[in-house]
Design a protein around this motif. Structure first.
Motif, PDB file in Angstrom:
ATOM      1  N   LYS A   1     127.574   9.310  40.722  1.00 49.98           N
ATOM      2  CA  LYS A   1     126.680   8.162  40.583  1.00 49.98           C
ATOM      3  C   LYS A   1     126.271   7.568  41.927  1.00 49.98           C
ATOM      4  O   LYS A   1     125.218   6.914  42.024  1.00 49.98           O
ATOM      5  CB  LYS A   1     127.388   7.089  39.748  1.00 49.98           C
ATOM      6  CG  LYS A   1     126.473   6.005  39.216  1.00 49.98           C
ATOM      7  CD  LYS A   1     125.493   6.557  38.181  1.00 49.98           C
ATOM      8  CE  LYS A   1     124.653   5.423  37.594  1.00 49.98           C
ATOM      9  NZ  LYS A   1     123.633   5.924  36.638  1.00 49.98           N
ATOM     10  N   THR A   2     127.048   7.812  42.975  1.00 47.36           N
ATOM     11  CA  THR A   2     126.778   7.163  44.249  1.00 47.36           C
ATOM     12  C   THR A   2     125.473   7.635  44.875  1.00 47.36           C
ATOM     13  O   THR A   2     125.041   8.778  44.684  1.00 47.36           O
ATOM     14  CB  THR A   2     127.939   7.438  45.239  1.00 47.36           C
ATOM     15  OG1 THR A   2     127.660   6.750  46.456  1.00 47.36           O
ATOM     16  CG2 THR A   2     128.076   8.919  45.511  1.00 47.36           C
ATOM     17  N   ARG A   3     124.859   6.756  45.648  1.00 54.50           N
ATOM     18  CA  ARG A   3     123.634   7.103  46.368  1.00 54.50           C
ATOM     19  C   ARG A   3     123.936   7.673  47.744  1.00 54.50           C
ATOM     20  O   ARG A   3     123.015   8.087  48.463  1.00 54.50           O
ATOM     21  CB  ARG A   3     122.752   5.859  46.507  1.00 54.50           C
ATOM     22  CG  ARG A   3     122.227   5.325  45.166  1.00 54.50           C
ATOM     23  CD  ARG A   3     121.303   4.152  45.387  1.00 54.50           C
ATOM     24  NE  ARG A   3     120.770   3.638  44.129  1.00 54.50           N
ATOM     25  CZ  ARG A   3     119.925   2.626  44.027  1.00 54.50           C
ATOM     26  NH1 ARG A   3     119.524   1.996  45.155  1.00 54.50           N
ATOM     27  NH2 ARG A   3     119.491   2.221  42.854  1.00 54.50           N
ATOM     28  N   ALA A   4     125.219   7.680  48.106  1.00 53.82           N
ATOM     29  CA  ALA A   4     125.599   8.190  49.425  1.00 53.82           C
ATOM     30  C   ALA A   4     125.502   9.712  49.490  1.00 53.82           C
ATOM     31  O   ALA A   4     125.424  10.282  50.588  1.00 53.82           O
ATOM     32  CB  ALA A   4     127.028   7.754  49.761  1.00 53.82           C
ATOM     33  N   LEU A   5     125.512  10.380  48.332  1.00 51.33           N
ATOM     34  CA  LEU A   5     125.406  11.834  48.281  1.00 51.33           C
ATOM     35  C   LEU A   5     124.027  12.241  47.803  1.00 51.33           C
ATOM     36  O   LEU A   5     123.428  11.582  46.938  1.00 51.33           O
ATOM     37  CB  LEU A   5     126.473  12.423  47.341  1.00 51.33           C
ATOM     38  CG  LEU A   5     127.930  12.337  47.779  1.00 51.33           C
ATOM     39  CD1 LEU A   5     128.836  12.926  46.705  1.00 51.33           C
ATOM     40  CD2 LEU A   5     128.145  13.057  49.097  1.00 51.33           C
ATOM     41  N   SER A   6     123.539  13.331  48.350  1.00 49.90           N
ATOM     42  CA  SER A   6     122.246  13.846  47.902  1.00 49.90           C
ATOM     43  C   SER A   6     122.403  14.491  46.533  1.00 49.90           C
ATOM     44  O   SER A   6     123.505  14.844  46.101  1.00 49.90           O
ATOM     45  CB  SER A   6     121.723  14.883  48.902  1.00 49.90           C
ATOM     46  OG  SER A   6     122.590  16.012  48.946  1.00 49.90           O
ATOM     47  N   THR A   7     121.283  14.665  45.861  1.00 45.51           N
ATOM     48  CA  THR A   7     121.310  15.269  44.526  1.00 45.51           C
ATOM     49  C   THR A   7     121.834  16.698  44.580  1.00 45.51           C
ATOM     50  O   THR A   7     122.585  17.132  43.698  1.00 45.51           O
ATOM     51  CB  THR A   7     119.896  15.270  43.924  1.00 45.51           C
ATOM     52  OG1 THR A   7     119.425  13.922  43.837  1.00 45.51           O
ATOM     53  CG2 THR A   7     119.898  15.881  42.538  1.00 45.51           C
ATOM     54  N   SER A   8     121.459  17.438  45.608  1.00 45.20           N
ATOM     55  CA  SER A   8     121.912  18.821  45.717  1.00 45.20           C
ATOM     56  C   SER A   8     123.430  18.907  45.851  1.00 45.20           C
ATOM     57  O   SER A   8     124.065  19.812  45.292  1.00 45.20           O
ATOM     58  CB  SER A   8     121.251  19.503  46.917  1.00 45.20           C
ATOM     59  OG  SER A   8     121.606  18.858  48.127  1.00 45.20           O
ATOM     60  N   LYS A   9     124.036  17.961  46.572  1.00 46.99           N
ATOM     61  CA  LYS A   9     125.490  17.954  46.718  1.00 46.99           C
ATOM     62  C   LYS A   9     126.160  17.587  45.401  1.00 46.99           C
ATOM     63  O   LYS A   9     127.228  18.108  45.062  1.00 46.99           O
ATOM     64  CB  LYS A   9     125.906  16.984  47.819  1.00 46.99           C
ATOM     65  CG  LYS A   9     125.528  17.455  49.221  1.00 46.99           C
ATOM     66  CD  LYS A   9     126.001  16.489  50.287  1.00 46.99           C
ATOM     67  CE  LYS A   9     125.629  17.000  51.681  1.00 46.99           C
ATOM     68  NZ  LYS A   9     126.053  16.046  52.756  1.00 46.99           N
ATOM     69  N   LYS A  10     125.545  16.700  44.655  1.00 44.78           N
ATOM     70  CA  LYS A  10     126.086  16.349  43.345  1.00 44.78           C
ATOM     71  C   LYS A  10     126.035  17.547  42.401  1.00 44.78           C
ATOM     72  O   LYS A  10     126.968  17.771  41.614  1.00 44.78           O
ATOM     73  CB  LYS A  10     125.310  15.172  42.746  1.00 44.78           C
ATOM     74  CG  LYS A  10     125.463  13.873  43.503  1.00 44.78           C
ATOM     75  CD  LYS A  10     124.632  12.778  42.857  1.00 44.78           C
ATOM     76  CE  LYS A  10     124.738  11.471  43.643  1.00 44.78           C
ATOM     77  NZ  LYS A  10     123.924  10.395  43.038  1.00 44.78           N
ATOM     78  N   VAL A  11     124.960  18.298  42.472  1.00 43.56           N
ATOM     79  CA  VAL A  11     124.854  19.501  41.641  1.00 43.56           C
ATOM     80  C   VAL A  11     125.938  20.499  42.034  1.00 43.56           C
ATOM     81  O   VAL A  11     126.527  21.168  41.177  1.00 43.56           O
ATOM     82  CB  VAL A  11     123.449  20.126  41.778  1.00 43.56           C
ATOM     83  CG1 VAL A  11     123.397  21.490  41.089  1.00 43.56           C
ATOM     84  CG2 VAL A  11     122.403  19.201  41.175  1.00 43.56           C
ATOM     85  N   THR A  12     126.199  20.605  43.338  1.00 46.21           N
ATOM     86  CA  THR A  12     127.266  21.500  43.800  1.00 46.21           C
ATOM     87  C   THR A  12     128.614  21.067  43.250  1.00 46.21           C
ATOM     88  O   THR A  12     129.425  21.899  42.822  1.00 46.21           O
ATOM     89  CB  THR A  12     127.304  21.529  45.337  1.00 46.21           C
ATOM     90  OG1 THR A  12     126.046  21.995  45.840  1.00 46.21           O
ATOM     91  CG2 THR A  12     128.406  22.457  45.821  1.00 46.21           C
ATOM     92  N   ILE A  13     128.876  19.756  43.253  1.00 53.11           N
ATOM     93  CA  ILE A  13     130.123  19.232  42.685  1.00 53.11           C
ATOM     94  C   ILE A  13     130.212  19.572  41.208  1.00 53.11           C
ATOM     95  O   ILE A  13     131.277  19.971  40.702  1.00 53.11           O
ATOM     96  CB  ILE A  13     130.206  17.705  42.901  1.00 53.11           C
ATOM     97  CG1 ILE A  13     130.373  17.386  44.387  1.00 53.11           C
ATOM     98  CG2 ILE A  13     131.351  17.103  42.088  1.00 53.11           C
ATOM     99  CD1 ILE A  13     130.334  15.911  44.698  1.00 53.11           C
ATOM    100  N   TYR A  14     129.096  19.427  40.512  1.00 57.04           N
ATOM    101  CA  TYR A  14     129.069  19.759  39.084  1.00 57.04           C
ATOM    102  C   TYR A  14     129.408  21.230  38.850  1.00 57.04           C
ATOM    103  O   TYR A  14     130.244  21.558  37.994  1.00 57.04           O
ATOM    104  CB  TYR A  14     127.687  19.439  38.503  1.00 57.04           C
ATOM    105  CG  TYR A  14     127.376  20.224  37.256  1.00 57.04           C
ATOM    106  CD1 TYR A  14     128.002  19.942  36.056  1.00 57.04           C
ATOM    107  CD2 TYR A  14     126.457  21.280  37.294  1.00 57.04           C
ATOM    108  CE1 TYR A  14     127.727  20.686  34.913  1.00 57.04           C
ATOM    109  CE2 TYR A  14     126.175  22.020  36.166  1.00 57.04           C
ATOM    110  CZ  TYR A  14     126.818  21.725  34.984  1.00 57.04           C
ATOM    111  OH  TYR A  14     126.553  22.468  33.865  1.00 57.04           O
ATOM    112  N   LYS A  15     128.795  22.109  39.617  1.00 54.62           N
ATOM    113  CA  LYS A  15     129.013  23.537  39.412  1.00 54.62           C
ATOM    114  C   LYS A  15     130.443  23.955  39.736  1.00 54.62           C
ATOM    115  O   LYS A  15     131.026  24.793  39.044  1.00 54.62           O
ATOM    116  CB  LYS A  15     128.022  24.342  40.263  1.00 54.62           C
ATOM    117  CG  LYS A  15     126.575  24.250  39.790  1.00 54.62           C
ATOM    118  CD  LYS A  15     125.654  25.079  40.673  1.00 54.62           C
ATOM    119  CE  LYS A  15     124.220  25.025  40.174  1.00 54.62           C
ATOM    120  NZ  LYS A  15     123.310  25.830  41.045  1.00 54.62           N
ATOM    121  N   LEU A  16     131.004  23.371  40.804  1.00 52.14           N
ATOM    122  CA  LEU A  16     132.334  23.782  41.237  1.00 52.14           C
ATOM    123  C   LEU A  16     133.450  23.164  40.408  1.00 52.14           C
ATOM    124  O   LEU A  16     134.434  23.837  40.074  1.00 52.14           O
ATOM    125  CB  LEU A  16     132.536  23.422  42.714  1.00 52.14           C
ATOM    126  CG  LEU A  16     131.688  24.196  43.730  1.00 52.14           C
ATOM    127  CD1 LEU A  16     131.960  23.676  45.129  1.00 52.14           C
ATOM    128  CD2 LEU A  16     131.992  25.686  43.660  1.00 52.14           C
TER     129      LEU A  16
END
Length: 279
Positions: free
Chosen positions: A163-178
Motif C-alpha cells: 500500500k505504501t507510496r514509497a515503493l514503485s508499482t513494479s517493485k510491488k508486483v515483484t513482491i507479489y510474484k515472489l
C-alpha cells in the motif's frame, strides 16, 4: 554415525537430566543432512506391485487396483517389509502421524484395515503431503481453502509494503510474484485441472492483491488491472506452468517423473477429473 562430541539432556519443570551421548544422527540444519539421509534410506524395500515416494523425512507407499481390498493387501505386505527394514536399521515410525487414504470416485470406505506395527490406521478423507492437501476424490476443495487462507495471511503481513507510496508499482508486483503468488500457486501443476468454480477463491484472492497494488477503485475492471500491471490471470498461469512442467518431465532422468504423461489443455477442459488418475 557415531558423534561422541555431541550430547543432549532433557529439561522438565526447570530440572535438567544428566547429559547423554548422541549415538547417531546428524545436526539439525546440516547441509549434508539430506544427502546422508537419502543415502541411508536408498535401499528401502519395494515390491513389483507397489511404489515408494521419498522426500526428506516423508515416506509414501502407494499402489493402484480396481479392487480396494486387493490394493490394501498389496500395501500391507509392503508395509511389513518396511517395518522389518526400520527395525533392522534402528529407525522408528510415529504411528500417530501415519495416515492412509483411498483415492476413488465412490464415497465408500474400504472395509479392510491397513496396520502399522499392529496399529490399525483409519482411512482419511484428506491427507497432507508435502504441503498439498489430497482429498479422497481429488476435488481439491480442502487444498484450495487452505491455500486461500495462507495467501490472505501472507497478504496481511505484506499489506504495508503493497500500500505504501514509497515503493514503485513494479517493485510491488515483484513482491507479489515472489512472496504471494508463490504461496497462491504452490503445487498448481497437481491441482490446476480443478473446475473453474473450485479455482474461483484463488482467482478472487489474486484480484484483491492486485487491486491493492494498483490502488484502484471498485469501478476498475479486473481485466484492466491485469493489463496495467502486466500480470497473467490464474488460469493462464496454471496452464503455462503445467505445459512447462510436463515438457521438462519427458526428459527427466527420474523414470517415475518421465512417465507422468502428457499435458493436453483440451482434455482438461472436457473432463473435470482426469480419468487416468483412477485407472
Amino acid at each position: 554415525m557415531d558423534i561422541p562430541s555431541r550430547r543432549f539432556c532433557v529439561k522438565e519443570d526447570g530440572c535438567l537430566s544428566r547429559q547423554k551421548k548422541i549415538q547417531g544422527g546428524v545436526p539439525q540444519g546440516l547441509v549434508l543432512g539430506p544427502y546422508l539421509y537419502c543415502a541411508y534410506t536408498s535401499d528401502l524395500p519395494e515390491t513389483d506391485v507397489t511404489r515408494l515416494a521419498l522426500y526428506a523425512g516423508d515416506t509414501l507407499a502407494y499402489t493402484t487396483h480396481r479392487n480396494a481390498d486387493l490394493a490394501i493387501g498389496r500395501l500391507q505386505r509392503h508395509v511389513h517389509l518396511i517395518e522389518e527394514w526400520f527395525q533392522h536399521w534402528r529407525l522408528t515410525v510415529n504411528t500417530m502421524k501415519s495416515q492412509v487414504i483411498a483415492f476413488s470416485r465412490t464415497r465408500s470406505v474400504p472395509q479392510t484395515k491397513l496396520t502399522l506395527y499392529g496399529t490399525a490406521l483409519e482411512f482419511q478423507d484428506s491427507v497432507k503431503y508435502l504441503g498439498i492437501h489430497l482429498d479422497s476424490r481429488l476435488l481439491w476443495h480442502t487444498n484450495i481453502a487452505n491455500t486461500r487462507a495462507k495467501t490472505i495471511a501472507r497478504m496481511v503481513q505484506l499489506y504495508p509494503l503493497l500500500k505504501t507510496r514509497a515503493l514503485s508499482t513494479s517493485k510491488k508486483v515483484t513482491i507479489y510474484k515472489l512472496l504471494i503468488r508463490s504461496v497462491l500457486l504452490y503445487g498448481s501443476t497437481v491441482w490446476g485441472y480443478a473446475p473453474k468454480t473450485t479455482l474461483d477463491p484463488i482467482r478472487v484472492v489474486q484480484n484483491k492483491v492486485l487491486r491493492v497494488i494498483h490502488n484502484s477503485g471498485w469501478y476498475t475492471r479486473n481485466e484492466e488491472i491485469h493489463q496495467d500491471l502486466k500480470v497473467e490471470s490464474i488460469p493462464v498461469i496454471i496452464r503455462r506452468f503445467a505445459e512447462t512442467f510436463y515438457k521438462q518431465a519427458h526428459s527427466h532422468q527420474n523414470v517415475y517423473v518421465s512417465k507422468l504423461g502428457t499435458y493436453n489443455p483440451q482434455y482438461y477442459t472436457r473432463h473435470r477429473t482426469p480419468l487416468f488418475l483412477f485407472s
